[in-house]
Write an enzyme that holds these catalytic residues in place. Structure first.
Site, PDB file in Angstrom:
ATOM      1  N   SER A  25       0.824  -1.197   0.000  1.00 55.59           N
ATOM      2  CA  SER A  25       0.000   0.000   0.000  1.00 55.59           C
ATOM      3  C   SER A  25       0.862   1.254   0.000  1.00 55.59           C
ATOM      4  CB  SER A  25      -0.896   0.009   1.241  1.00 55.59           C
ATOM      5  OG  SER A  25      -1.680   1.194   1.271  1.00 55.59           O
ATOM      6  N   CYS A  26       0.363   2.273  -0.673  1.00 62.73           N
ATOM      7  CA  CYS A  26       1.036   3.569  -0.659  1.00 62.73           C
ATOM      8  C   CYS A  26       0.321   4.538   0.282  1.00 62.73           C
ATOM      9  CB  CYS A  26       1.136   4.143  -2.069  1.00 62.73           C
ATOM     10  SG  CYS A  26      -0.445   4.372  -2.873  1.00 62.73           S
ATOM     11  N   SER A  27      -0.645   4.030   1.036  1.00 59.09           N
ATOM     12  CA  SER A  27      -1.374   4.856   1.999  1.00 59.09           C
ATOM     13  C   SER A  27      -1.522   4.084   3.313  1.00 59.09           C
ATOM     14  CB  SER A  27      -2.765   5.212   1.464  1.00 59.09           C
ATOM     15  OG  SER A  27      -3.540   5.824   2.477  1.00 59.09           O
TER      16      SER A  27
END
Length: 73
Positions: A25-27
């Site tokens: 995930s980038c969040s």
């Protein structure tokens, strides 16, 4: 994706016979939201941040989850 997984994707994974899920995930915010949806059937084995974009505050996070025995839906 930054917006996280849809409920439909989470439900499909929960119903699948997947024993291990690796979630990138980038969040961190949506990752934590989505991990909470898996907690009834999966244990988090590891969470690891990766600095893919030096000199920025952006981090990627990889979570490794394993299904608990007896929780296949």
């Amino acid at each position: 994706p930054r917006r996280g997984l849809t409920r439909k994707v989470v439900e499909a994974l929960m119903k699948s016979d997947a024993q291990l899920i690796i979630y990138s995930s980038c969040s961190a915010e949506t990752l934590m939201r989505d991990l909470a949806l898996f907690e009834e059937s999966f244990d988090i084995l590891s969470l690891k941040p990766f600095e893919m974009f030096p000199l920025t505050s952006h981090l990627e996070v990889v979570a490794v989850m394993r299904r608990r025995e007896g929780t296949l839906l």
